[in-house]
Enzyme design. Structure first.
Site, PDB file in Angstrom:
ATOM      1  CD  GLU A 142      -2.602  -1.168   2.608  1.00  0.00           C
ATOM      2  OE1 GLU A 142      -3.348  -2.131   2.788  1.00  0.00           O
ATOM      3  OE2 GLU A 142      -2.592  -0.166   3.337  1.00  0.00           O
ATOM      4  CB  CYS A 178       2.839   7.583   2.999  1.00  0.00           C
ATOM      5  SG  CYS A 178       3.196   6.452   4.337  1.00  0.00           S
ATOM      6  CB  CYS A 195       6.536  -5.033   9.384  1.00  0.00           C
ATOM      7  SG  CYS A 195       7.726  -4.120  10.388  1.00  0.00           S
ATOM      8  CB  CYS A 199       4.963  -2.140  16.678  1.00  0.00           C
ATOM      9  SG  CYS A 199       6.649  -1.625  16.336  1.00  0.00           S
ATOM     10  CB  CYS A 256       1.916  -1.378  14.016  1.00  0.00           C
ATOM     11  SG  CYS A 256       2.115  -1.015  12.270  1.00  0.00           S
ATOM     12  CB  CYS A 305      -0.032   5.951  11.815  1.00  0.00           C
ATOM     13  SG  CYS A 305       0.734   7.416  11.266  1.00  0.00           S
TER      14      CYS A 305
HETATM   15  N1  SAH Z   1       8.772   0.798  10.758  1.00  0.00           N
HETATM   16  C1  SAH Z   1       8.881   2.229  10.683  1.00  0.00           C
HETATM   17  C2  SAH Z   1       8.034   2.791   9.579  1.00  0.00           C
HETATM   18  C3  SAH Z   1       6.548   2.683   9.810  1.00  0.00           C
HETATM   19  S1  SAH Z   1       5.999   4.289  10.050  1.00  0.00           S
HETATM   20  C4  SAH Z   1       8.609   2.843  12.022  1.00  0.00           C
HETATM   21  O1  SAH Z   1       8.262   2.114  12.932  1.00  0.00           O
HETATM   22  O2  SAH Z   1       8.802   4.033  12.193  1.00  0.00           O
HETATM   23  C5  SAH Z   1       4.465   4.117  10.715  1.00  0.00           C
HETATM   24  C6  SAH Z   1       4.288   5.014  11.929  1.00  0.00           C
HETATM   25  O3  SAH Z   1       2.975   4.799  12.429  1.00  0.00           O
HETATM   26  C7  SAH Z   1       5.233   4.630  13.056  1.00  0.00           C
HETATM   27  O4  SAH Z   1       5.562   5.757  13.824  1.00  0.00           O
HETATM   28  C8  SAH Z   1       4.364   3.690  13.847  1.00  0.00           C
HETATM   29  O5  SAH Z   1       4.850   3.487  15.133  1.00  0.00           O
HETATM   30  C9  SAH Z   1       3.047   4.402  13.787  1.00  0.00           C
HETATM   31  N2  SAH Z   1       1.901   3.555  14.077  1.00  0.00           N
HETATM   32  C10 SAH Z   1       1.772   2.241  13.871  1.00  0.00           C
HETATM   33  N3  SAH Z   1       0.574   1.803  14.272  1.00  0.00           N
HETATM   34  C11 SAH Z   1      -0.089   2.880  14.739  1.00  0.00           C
HETATM   35  C12 SAH Z   1      -1.378   3.056  15.268  1.00  0.00           C
HETATM   36  N4  SAH Z   1      -2.226   2.055  15.417  1.00  0.00           N
HETATM   37  N5  SAH Z   1      -1.729   4.311  15.616  1.00  0.00           N
HETATM   38  C13 SAH Z   1      -0.887   5.356  15.463  1.00  0.00           C
HETATM   39  N6  SAH Z   1       0.344   5.237  14.960  1.00  0.00           N
HETATM   40  C14 SAH Z   1       0.755   3.998  14.610  1.00  0.00           C
END
Ligand code: SAH
Length: 348
Positions: free
Chosen positions: A94, A107, A114, A118, A121, A333
């Protein structure tokens, strides 16, 4: 797709030139082809200044792009567009177009899935599949550009995947997008986001690119971070901050710390104090993100964003609250790859 074909975006200019010499054509043809592909041409037949026979031979060696749009969702709220793109092997990634007053930002995903895991996420939920090639990242940018016919001014690597877990392809991608002979996007308008892979941050600081670095911190201490981000067991916050210090010194760029506020996990006033104390003295900026709901995570949005923000401000650290874009199309995000997206309204 014939898997013996080469994604033309995977090649550096010199590599394309060599391939074209191998086809028995003069080197200047490489310049012509290069110009066409970065103008957005996706068919060799449209390269009208090339001899017809040569176009046929090109088709036998290359394909252009390798990321075809299979679905497109347009937010009725803010014009954000999310694309599902199919790769040569049928995998889907995506990417998102976001419209800001300062320009259009794309983006981009860097991996299929991944491995960072996390907990909050959605990208991690289905696990890891494979890295994207440089050409597949370029293909995302070009697909959006061709679809919108608008100028792309900013690139953020905040889609699916961990950019520093696919380091070489990512660096090649950034360098290519910066090149005068492609999209000529300034490094200052590019952002790489990492969950905090310390060796990646240090190596990246040595590339000499003034790229914006964004670090997904999400916790004021290792104890909380370990609960929500498994990578915290490998690298402590202290390790990450030392690496960020090196990054700001080498590049002169301020680091952005992403902090997702999750109700009853990391959103208390004392967490804000602890975070601010830890970050004071570092050339940085904090971006607070109210957590977006992702099915199955059990995490909910904190309502304490304002008080959290005020505490950080008191410490003199620049802090913003991220504006949610595309929430009606699951483009925010952590929502990329969310399964319920199939239920959303499809456009076109
Ligand atoms: N792996 C990298 C790139 C992904 S960026 C990283 O971790 O930075 C995606 C961003 O969205 C990251 O800051 C991640 O922590 C955040 N993110 C992921 N899930 C989310 C959620 N449910 N709500 C808000 N932010 C989230």
């Amino acid at each position: 797709m014939d898997s013996a074909l080469i994604n033309i975006y995977d090649l550096e200019f010199e590599e394309l030139k060599n391939e074209i010499l191998k086809l028995g054509e003069p080197a200047f043809r490489a310049k012509q082809v290069w110009k066409w592909i970065y103008q957005g041409t996706t068919r060799f037949d449209d390269m009208t200044d090339l001899p017809k026979a040569f176009r046929e031979r090109l088709k036998g060696v290359f394909y252009i792009g390798g990321a075809g749009i299979v679905n497109k969702f347009v937010s009725q709220k803010d014009g954000t567009r999310k694309y599902l793109l199919a790769l040569y092997d049928g995998k889907v990634v995506e990417c998102v177009l976001m419209k800001y007053h300062y320009g259009n930002s794309v983006c981009i995903s860097t991996q299929v899935g991944c491995r960072m895991g996390c907990r909050f996420c959605a990208s991690s939920q289905p696990g890891f599949d494979r890295n994207l090639s440089t050409g597949e990242m370029i293909a995302q940018v070009m697909a959006i550009r061709n679809d919108t016919e608008e100028k792309i001014s900013h690139i953020v690597l905040m889609g699916i995947g961990e950019p520093f877990d696919n380091y070489d392809n990512v660096v090649r991608f950034l360098r290519r997008m910066n090149s005068q002979n492609t999209l000529n996007i300034s490094y200052r308008k590019m952002t790489v986001s990492t969950c905090g892979l310390v060796p990646g941050i240090i190596k990246f600081s040595e590339e000499g690119f003034p790229v914006n670095l964004s670090v997904s911190l999400h916790a004021p201490n290792d104890e909380i971070r370990m609960k929500i981000m498994p990578i915290a067991k490998r690298y402590s916050i202290d390790n990450i901050l030392s690496a960020c210090n090196i990054y700001t010194q080498k590049t002169g760029r301020r680091v952005t710390f992403e902090y997702t506020l999750i109700k009853d996990v990391n959103d208390r006033n004392e967490h804000a104090e602890e975070l601010a104390r830890k970050l004071s003295g570092l050339l940085c900026h904090i971006n607070l993100i109210p957590v977006n709901s992702v099915e199955g995570t059990g995490y909910t949005k904190s309502e304490r964003v304002e008080s959290f923000r005020r505490i950080i401000e008191k410490y003199g650290i620049p802090v913003t609250v991220r504006r949610e874009l595309g929430s009606d199309i699951a483009a925010s995000c952590g929502q990329l790859r969310k399964r319920s997206v199939e239920r959303d309204r499809m456009v076109d």
